[in-house]
Design a protein around this motif. Structure first.
Motif, PDB file in Angstrom:
ATOM      1  N   LEU A 130       0.841  -1.198   0.000  1.00 18.31           N
ATOM      2  CA  LEU A 130       0.000   0.000   0.000  1.00 18.31           C
ATOM      3  C   LEU A 130       0.877   1.248   0.000  1.00 18.31           C
ATOM      4  CD1 LEU A 130      -2.605   1.609   0.367  1.00 18.31           C
ATOM      5  CD2 LEU A 130      -2.478   1.155   2.804  1.00 18.31           C
ATOM      6  N   GLN A 131       1.924   1.202   0.807  1.00 18.83           N
ATOM      7  CA  GLN A 131       2.768   2.386   0.942  1.00 18.83           C
ATOM      8  C   GLN A 131       3.490   2.729  -0.358  1.00 18.83           C
ATOM      9  OE1 GLN A 131       5.728   2.107   3.908  1.00 18.83           O
ATOM     10  NE2 GLN A 131       5.875   4.315   4.142  1.00 18.83           N
ATOM     11  N   ILE A 132       4.037   1.725  -1.029  1.00 20.89           N
ATOM     12  CA  ILE A 132       4.760   2.037  -2.278  1.00 20.89           C
ATOM     13  C   ILE A 132       3.772   2.480  -3.359  1.00 20.89           C
ATOM     14  CG2 ILE A 132       4.918  -0.287  -3.312  1.00 20.89           C
ATOM     15  CD1 ILE A 132       7.929   0.613  -3.951  1.00 20.89           C
ATOM     16  N   PHE A 133       2.566   1.900  -3.365  1.00 19.98           N
ATOM     17  CA  PHE A 133       1.574   2.320  -4.351  1.00 19.98           C
ATOM     18  C   PHE A 133       1.196   3.780  -4.128  1.00 19.98           C
ATOM     19  CE2 PHE A 133      -0.369  -2.088  -5.582  1.00 19.98           C
ATOM     20  CZ  PHE A 133       0.863  -2.446  -6.098  1.00 19.98           C
ATOM     21  N   ARG A 134       1.039   4.159  -2.860  1.00 18.87           N
ATOM     22  CA  ARG A 134       0.661   5.550  -2.563  1.00 18.87           C
ATOM     23  C   ARG A 134       1.807   6.499  -2.900  1.00 18.87           C
ATOM     24  NH1 ARG A 134      -0.396   6.400   2.877  1.00 18.87           N
ATOM     25  NH2 ARG A 134      -0.909   8.503   2.217  1.00 18.87           N
ATOM     26  N   LEU A 135       3.016   6.074  -2.582  1.00 20.16           N
ATOM     27  CA  LEU A 135       4.181   6.911  -2.864  1.00 20.16           C
ATOM     28  C   LEU A 135       4.329   7.120  -4.372  1.00 20.16           C
ATOM     29  CD1 LEU A 135       6.717   8.343  -1.811  1.00 20.16           C
ATOM     30  CD2 LEU A 135       7.899   6.149  -1.809  1.00 20.16           C
ATOM     31  N   ALA A 136       4.227   6.018  -5.115  1.00 24.22           N
ATOM     32  CA  ALA A 136       4.366   6.100  -6.574  1.00 24.22           C
ATOM     33  C   ALA A 136       3.239   6.954  -7.154  1.00 24.22           C
ATOM     34  CB  ALA A 136       4.329   4.699  -7.166  1.00 24.22           C
ATOM     35  N   ALA A 338       6.318   1.034 -13.830  1.00 26.97           N
ATOM     36  CA  ALA A 338       5.941   0.852 -12.418  1.00 26.97           C
ATOM     37  C   ALA A 338       7.101   0.350 -11.570  1.00 26.97           C
ATOM     38  CB  ALA A 338       4.761  -0.107 -12.327  1.00 26.97           C
ATOM     39  N   GLU A 339       6.827   0.248 -10.296  1.00 26.58           N
ATOM     40  CA  GLU A 339       7.861   0.059  -9.269  1.00 26.58           C
ATOM     41  C   GLU A 339       8.608  -1.272  -9.375  1.00 26.58           C
ATOM     42  OE1 GLU A 339       7.228   3.336  -8.873  1.00 26.58           O
ATOM     43  OE2 GLU A 339       5.328   2.356  -9.216  1.00 26.58           O
ATOM     44  N   TYR A 340       9.659  -1.354  -8.587  1.00 32.41           N
ATOM     45  CA  TYR A 340      10.507  -2.554  -8.599  1.00 32.41           C
ATOM     46  C   TYR A 340      10.377  -3.261  -7.257  1.00 32.41           C
ATOM     47  CZ  TYR A 340      14.899  -5.239  -8.472  1.00 32.41           C
ATOM     48  OH  TYR A 340      15.840  -6.227  -8.342  1.00 32.41           O
ATOM     49  N   ILE A 347      11.271  -2.965  -3.338  1.00 29.26           N
ATOM     50  CA  ILE A 347      12.642  -2.452  -3.355  1.00 29.26           C
ATOM     51  C   ILE A 347      12.685  -0.956  -3.672  1.00 29.26           C
ATOM     52  CG2 ILE A 347      14.925  -2.675  -4.463  1.00 29.26           C
ATOM     53  CD1 ILE A 347      14.040  -5.696  -4.915  1.00 29.26           C
ATOM     54  N   GLY A 348      12.206  -0.564  -4.849  1.00 30.79           N
ATOM     55  CA  GLY A 348      12.396   0.831  -5.230  1.00 30.79           C
ATOM     56  C   GLY A 348      11.207   1.426  -5.951  1.00 30.79           C
ATOM     57  N   VAL A 349      11.160   2.761  -5.905  1.00 30.72           N
ATOM     58  CA  VAL A 349      10.032   3.490  -6.482  1.00 30.72           C
ATOM     59  C   VAL A 349      10.531   4.334  -7.657  1.00 30.72           C
ATOM     60  CG1 VAL A 349      10.346   5.374  -4.804  1.00 30.72           C
ATOM     61  CG2 VAL A 349       8.134   5.088  -5.886  1.00 30.72           C
ATOM     62  N   ASN A 350       9.672   4.496  -8.655  1.00 34.35           N
ATOM     63  CA  ASN A 350       9.995   5.336  -9.812  1.00 34.35           C
ATOM     64  C   ASN A 350       9.673   6.791  -9.451  1.00 34.35           C
ATOM     65  OD1 ASN A 350      10.116   6.668 -12.236  1.00 34.35           O
ATOM     66  ND2 ASN A 350       8.625   5.381 -13.308  1.00 34.35           N
ATOM     67  N   VAL A 351      10.720   7.560  -9.146  1.00 35.20           N
ATOM     68  CA  VAL A 351      10.480   8.947  -8.737  1.00 35.20           C
ATOM     69  C   VAL A 351      10.483   9.910  -9.942  1.00 35.20           C
ATOM     70  CG1 VAL A 351      11.336   8.711  -6.368  1.00 35.20           C
ATOM     71  CG2 VAL A 351      12.934   9.316  -8.190  1.00 35.20           C
ATOM     72  N   ASP A 352      10.765   9.380 -11.132  1.00 37.14           N
ATOM     73  CA  ASP A 352      10.739  10.218 -12.350  1.00 37.14           C
ATOM     74  C   ASP A 352       9.771   9.625 -13.360  1.00 37.14           C
ATOM     75  OD1 ASP A 352      13.073  11.817 -11.526  1.00 37.14           O
ATOM     76  OD2 ASP A 352      14.173   9.952 -11.833  1.00 37.14           O
ATOM     77  N   PRO A 353       8.469   9.688 -13.064  1.00 42.02           N
ATOM     78  CA  PRO A 353       7.509   8.976 -13.922  1.00 42.02           C
ATOM     79  C   PRO A 353       7.465   9.478 -15.347  1.00 42.02           C
ATOM     80  CG  PRO A 353       6.402  10.024 -12.053  1.00 42.02           C
ATOM     81  CD  PRO A 353       7.829  10.399 -11.955  1.00 42.02           C
ATOM     82  N   CYS A 354       8.035  10.671 -15.613  1.00 43.03           N
ATOM     83  CA  CYS A 354       7.951  11.149 -16.997  1.00 43.03           C
ATOM     84  C   CYS A 354       9.057  10.571 -17.883  1.00 43.03           C
ATOM     85  CB  CYS A 354       7.939  12.671 -17.047  1.00 43.03           C
ATOM     86  SG  CYS A 354       9.268  13.371 -16.129  1.00 43.03           S
ATOM     87  N   LEU A 355       9.989   9.824 -17.276  1.00 41.54           N
ATOM     88  CA  LEU A 355      11.050   9.234 -18.102  1.00 41.54           C
ATOM     89  C   LEU A 355      10.503   8.064 -18.921  1.00 41.54           C
ATOM     90  CD1 LEU A 355      14.155   8.997 -15.727  1.00 41.54           C
ATOM     91  CD2 LEU A 355      13.758  10.609 -17.595  1.00 41.54           C
ATOM     92  N   ALA A 363      14.352   4.296  -7.021  1.00 43.81           N
ATOM     93  CA  ALA A 363      15.002   4.781  -5.799  1.00 43.81           C
ATOM     94  C   ALA A 363      14.652   3.821  -4.665  1.00 43.81           C
ATOM     95  CB  ALA A 363      14.509   6.189  -5.473  1.00 43.81           C
ATOM     96  N   VAL A 364      15.682   3.253  -4.048  1.00 40.40           N
ATOM     97  CA  VAL A 364      15.459   2.246  -2.996  1.00 40.40           C
ATOM     98  C   VAL A 364      14.760   2.894  -1.799  1.00 40.40           C
ATOM     99  CG1 VAL A 364      16.603   0.651  -1.398  1.00 40.40           C
ATOM    100  CG2 VAL A 364      17.514   0.973  -3.712  1.00 40.40           C
ATOM    101  N   VAL A 365      13.729   2.220  -1.291  1.00 41.84           N
ATOM    102  CA  VAL A 365      13.018   2.724  -0.104  1.00 41.84           C
ATOM    103  C   VAL A 365      13.700   2.093   1.119  1.00 41.84           C
ATOM    104  CG1 VAL A 365      10.781   2.955   1.059  1.00 41.84           C
ATOM    105  CG2 VAL A 365      10.884   2.832  -1.453  1.00 41.84           C
TER     106      VAL A 365
END
Ligand code: AMP
Length: 593
Positions: A130-136, A338-340, A347-355, A363-365
């Motif tokens: 839930l947390q990574i989905f909300r963050l992403a 989407a995330e990894y 593991i990590g979130v896509n903080v640059d969704p426009c790429l 980015a590793v959480v």
């Protein structure tokens, strides 16, 4: 610091981004605290006792704890922990890996390592999902804002949950998540609701579910804010199905009816309760489809879902080959990768969704798990080295990784995995504040090898990419592929299986095959091909629908559609017999002749 920011109805996107920026800034400290937290929570469990004995961790300071832990606890793979996990599955309720009794086990996909594995699953797993989905979602909405109350066309599928011998609930991690409180909370907090009701998601009949996802997605077409699935493969497959079934879907929309192919009573009732006759919409879709057919379905997404802001799914790693097709469907609608993560841990979130997906990093959480990184080096180009894929160095903590270096990820999780080798190869692309941004490279395991040659999934993907570019001469396209190293017949050789759409002349196929053979740059392969200790590459063309049969075979064996990844290399006899029975043409490379 809490291991996971548990859902909070009040918190909005900015709060969660601020939280992540903060933990990224202090990633080194957060990692040390995360390790301490995991060890405190699980102190005294059988597995840790075996390695740490009676060390009083409360008396060990933070830095010393990390080195003590990594010097006493060994690196392991799933096989090493399997006896413990099996005891848990059989009902042993003693604290073996975690202090909290384990009630649920996840099945990680059987298509990455050839067989399905049980992995511990706890409330923490659903919370971090839930947390990574909300963050992403928060990062995405900065670039592509969506309307509150909008709909999401989600091609998602839960598979069967069952009981292990010891009475634990088992199923895929996504199945547990869709059944959890957290999934409902996500919809409420993000104020975006999936088009399909729970009965469709959990129908366990993927064909029927896909039809219903498409039908409801079209029914709510003006409200769909984005289109998603776990892996990009599912979206592509669903649109391929759409190309075949759009006429039936239009009938159902016009009449408010439901095709006879949907025969599960609960699903029928749930869908019929939602839809109602809409002749105007049906005519609009029909006209759009006629136009799209002439364009070979280029731009299907914006044409049918005019308010969709983006398509969101895992598009990296083994999903990259589906990008081309997805781009055709999406046209100018952005593709957001989407995330990894894995069944074992996010593991990590896509903080640059426009790429674009090709450039995406994660980015590793640092609160999710304690991460270590095994530096990996390719063998020097010497064909006499032993057959191993990489040379390893000693694992380093997250704070010591270097940009440009490749690593295998090692996890210590809240769910009872200690120094567990994940088997994924990543490259550090840079840093997001203090936390590394990772490029997913491939699964570590070598996939194609006959003798001294060593080719990974990534190598194969690049080769297939080059070979399939030549298909455009015939206006044909590659639908899917896999490979096999034939070592039974001497000399051994690689076989690459292609399913293609469109007619291709034999001469062009010959060129594709030659191009692929010549594109393997691994020194072992090149040397072996020159000396003919590896025979010419063989391209086998399989009939239309072959990869669907493979998917059905995996689903029939308990894999979940939402987890499925086409194996890029196989030695599985059933799969090989499907592929070989469906082979309609064989071409041999003339490279190195
Ligand atoms: P599973 O075994 O079903 O849990 O699948 C997890 C594996 O899928 C990971 O270990 C990766 O190999 C792959 N995977 C997951 N997320 C991504 C991603 N964003 N990009 C590439 N591969 C991924």
């Amino acid at each position: 610091m809490e291991p996971a920011v548990v859902c909070n109805n009040q918190s909005n996107g900015d709060d969660i981004i601020r939280w992540f920026e903060d933990v990224s800034e202090n990633a080194e400290l957060v990692q040390t605290q995360t390790l301490r937290r995991i060890l405190e929570l699980n102190w005294g469990v059988e597995y840790l006792k075996k390695w740490l004995g009676d060390v009083e961790i409360n008396e060990v300071d933070e830095c010393a704890l990390e080195s003590l832990y990594t010097s006493l606890v060994p690196l392991v793979s799933h096989a090493d922990l399997e006896p413990y996990i099996q005891r848990i599955a059989n009902g042993d309720s003693a604290p073996l890996l975690t202090q909290q009794p384990m009630t649920t086990l996840s099945l990680s996909s059987g298509t990455t390592e050839g067989r399905q594995k049980y992995v511990p699953f706890t409330r923490h797993s659903a919370q971090t999902t839930l947390q990574i989905f909300r963050l992403a979602a928060a990062y995405r909405s900065r670039v592509y804002p969506t309307r509150e109350g909008g709909k999401i066309l989600e091609f998602i599928y839960s598979s069967k949950q069952f009981k292990t011998r010891g009475g634990l609930t088992a199923g895929t991690a996504t199945t547990h998540y869709y059944a959890s409180q957290e999934f409902k909370i996500k919809q409420e907090t993000t104020k975006s609701f999936t088009c399909s009701p729970e009965e469709v998601i959990s129908s366990r009949d993927n064909k029927q579910a896909t039809y219903c996802h498409l039908l409801l997605g079209l029914f709510f077409s003006d409200h769909v804010e984005f289109i998603t699935s776990t892996f990009a493969y599912s979206i592509v497959q669903s649109f391929v199905t759409f190309e075949e079934l759009w006429r039936d879907l239009c009938i159902d929309i016009r009449d408010g009816s439901l095709s006879k192919r949907i025969n599960l009573p609960k699903v029928r009732k749930a869908v019929l309760d939602i839809i109602s006759p809409n002749p105007k919409l049906a005519s609009k879709i029909e006209a759009a489809c006629k136009e799209l057919e002439d364009l070979d379905w280029f731009g299907l997404v914006p044409k049918l879902w005019p308010n969709a802001k983006y398509v969101y799914s895992i598009m990296t790693g083994s999903m990259q080959p589906y990008l081309k097709k997805l781009r055709r469907y999406a046209a100018d609608v952005p593709l957001v990768s989407a995330e990894y993560g894995s069944t074992e841990s996010w593991i990590g979130v896509n903080v640059d969704p426009c790429l674009p997906p090709e450039d995406v990093t994660f980015a590793v959480v640092p609160t999710f798990s304690y991460f270590e990184f095994i530096p990996l080096y390719r063998h020097k180009q010497d064909c006499n080295v032993a057959v191993d894929d990489f040379i390893e160095d000693k694992p380093v903590p997250l704070s010591q990784v270097k940009v440009g270096q490749q690593y295998e990820i090692v996890l210590t999780t809240f769910t009872g995995l200690y120094r567990y080798r994940l088997g994924d190869v990543v490259e550090v692309a840079g840093f997001h504040r203090g936390t590394p941004k990772l490029n997913f490279i491939c699964r570590r395991k070598l996939i194609l090898t006959v003798n001294i040659d060593k080719n990974t999934e990534k190598d194969l993907q690049m080769v297939v990419e080059r070979g399939s570019q030549l298909l455009s001469k015939s206006r044909a396209e590659l639908i899917d592929f896999t490979s096999h190293a034939d070592v039974v017949n001497q000399p051994g050789h690689y076989i690459i299986y292609w399913e293609i759409k469109g007619d291709v002349e034999d001469m062009v196929l010959g060129e594709c095959c030659r191009e692929m053979d010549a594109s393997f740059v691994d020194h072992g392969y090149v040397v072996s091909r020159r000396s003919n200790s590896i025979g010419p590459l063989e391209l086998r063309i399989v009939e239309k629908g072959t990869f669907k049969k493979i998917l059905e075979y995996f689903i029939g064996n308990g894999s979940a559609l939402s987890q499925f990844k086409t194996p890029r290399c196989t030695s599985n006899n059933v799969l090989l017999s499907i592929l070989n029975l469906c082979t309609i043409k064989r071409v041999y490379s003339t490279a190195y002749a």
